[in-house]
Write an enzyme that holds these catalytic residues in place. Structure first.
Site, PDB file in Angstrom:
ATOM      1  N   LYS A   1       0.836  -1.196   0.000  1.00  0.00           N
ATOM      2  CA  LYS A   1       0.000   0.000   0.000  1.00  0.00           C
ATOM      3  C   LYS A   1       0.874   1.250   0.000  1.00  0.00           C
ATOM      4  O   LYS A   1       1.962   1.256   0.570  1.00  0.00           O
ATOM      5  CB  LYS A   1      -0.888   0.040   1.251  1.00  0.00           C
ATOM      6  CG  LYS A   1      -1.852  -1.111   1.373  1.00  0.00           C
ATOM      7  CD  LYS A   1      -2.606  -1.042   2.694  1.00  0.00           C
ATOM      8  CE  LYS A   1      -3.530  -2.226   2.848  1.00  0.00           C
ATOM      9  NZ  LYS A   1      -4.177  -2.213   4.173  1.00  0.00           N
TER      10      LYS A   1
ATOM     11  N   TYR B   1      -5.427   5.522   0.027  1.00  0.00           N
ATOM     12  CA  TYR B   1      -4.351   4.570  -0.195  1.00  0.00           C
ATOM     13  C   TYR B   1      -4.528   3.800  -1.485  1.00  0.00           C
ATOM     14  O   TYR B   1      -5.630   3.537  -1.933  1.00  0.00           O
ATOM     15  CB  TYR B   1      -4.159   3.628   0.986  1.00  0.00           C
ATOM     16  CG  TYR B   1      -5.344   2.814   1.421  1.00  0.00           C
ATOM     17  CD1 TYR B   1      -5.434   1.471   1.122  1.00  0.00           C
ATOM     18  CD2 TYR B   1      -6.365   3.385   2.177  1.00  0.00           C
ATOM     19  CE1 TYR B   1      -6.509   0.707   1.545  1.00  0.00           C
ATOM     20  CE2 TYR B   1      -7.434   2.632   2.608  1.00  0.00           C
ATOM     21  CZ  TYR B   1      -7.505   1.290   2.292  1.00  0.00           C
ATOM     22  OH  TYR B   1      -8.575   0.538   2.710  1.00  0.00           O
TER      23      TYR B   1
END
Length: 180
Positions: free
Chosen positions: A72, A132
């Site tokens: 991420k 994200y």
């Protein structure tokens, strides 16, 4: 953009160069060539997510298992959060260690979280918008997590536990020693 190593192998803080003038500001939030040159990693983001949360909301510590693990790149576009990652890679020299950093709309820092890490954040401001990118698609059957107040990890969330707001799912996550 400046990219700094964290104490956890493969985890990096991205600090953009912000250009400001009387009209506002501009910065490049991600550049694959710069990222690859600085880290030696290549990543292919396939999914973007956003959450909006109020003060005290704690989301995490979450991860996906096996072939559905996700790397991420996380950032805050409004507000201030304490972002926390835990290394779950058994063969890593930093297995079981955590790293935390404040991400906010003033410093514009981002955190790259490699596959094999648990991730969570708590909102320190009145409200936060958290964004994200993921390099793998979400797969419900592969989701897992670790309880935020795990005594072995002993994470300092910067809020009194009475201020923390959790989902019912996060309240019953297992402890670290129950997974490993």
């Amino acid at each position: 953009m400046e990219i700094e190593k964290t104490p956890l192998e493969g985890c990096f803080v991205l600090k953009p160069r912000v250009f400001k003038d009387d009209r506002g500001s501009f910065f490049e939030s991600f550049n694959l060539r710069t990222f690859k040159k600085s880290t030696g990693l290549e990543v292919d983001f396939v999914q973007d997510n956003q959450s909006i949360s109020s003060k005290g909301v704690l989301r995490g510590l979450h991860f996906q298992k096996g072939e559905y693990a996700q790397a991420k790149l996380v950032r805050v576009t409004k507000g201030n959060v304490l972002d926390v990652v835990v290394d779950l890679r058994r063969d890593s020299t930093t297995f079981g260690n955590y790293f935390s950093i404040e991400l906010n709309d003033q410093n514009n820092y981002q955190l790259f979280v490699p596959r094999g890490f648990a991730h969570g954040f708590v909102v320190l401001s009145n409200e936060a918008i958290f964004n994200y990118k993921c390099d793998n698609f979400y797969h419900k059957e592969s989701e897992s997590g670790i309880r935020f107040n795990d005594p072995d990890l002993n994470i300092n969330w910067k809020l009194d536990k009475r201020e923390v707001l959790l989902s019912e799912k996060d309240l019953i996550l297992p402890f670290f020693n129950e997974l490993f």
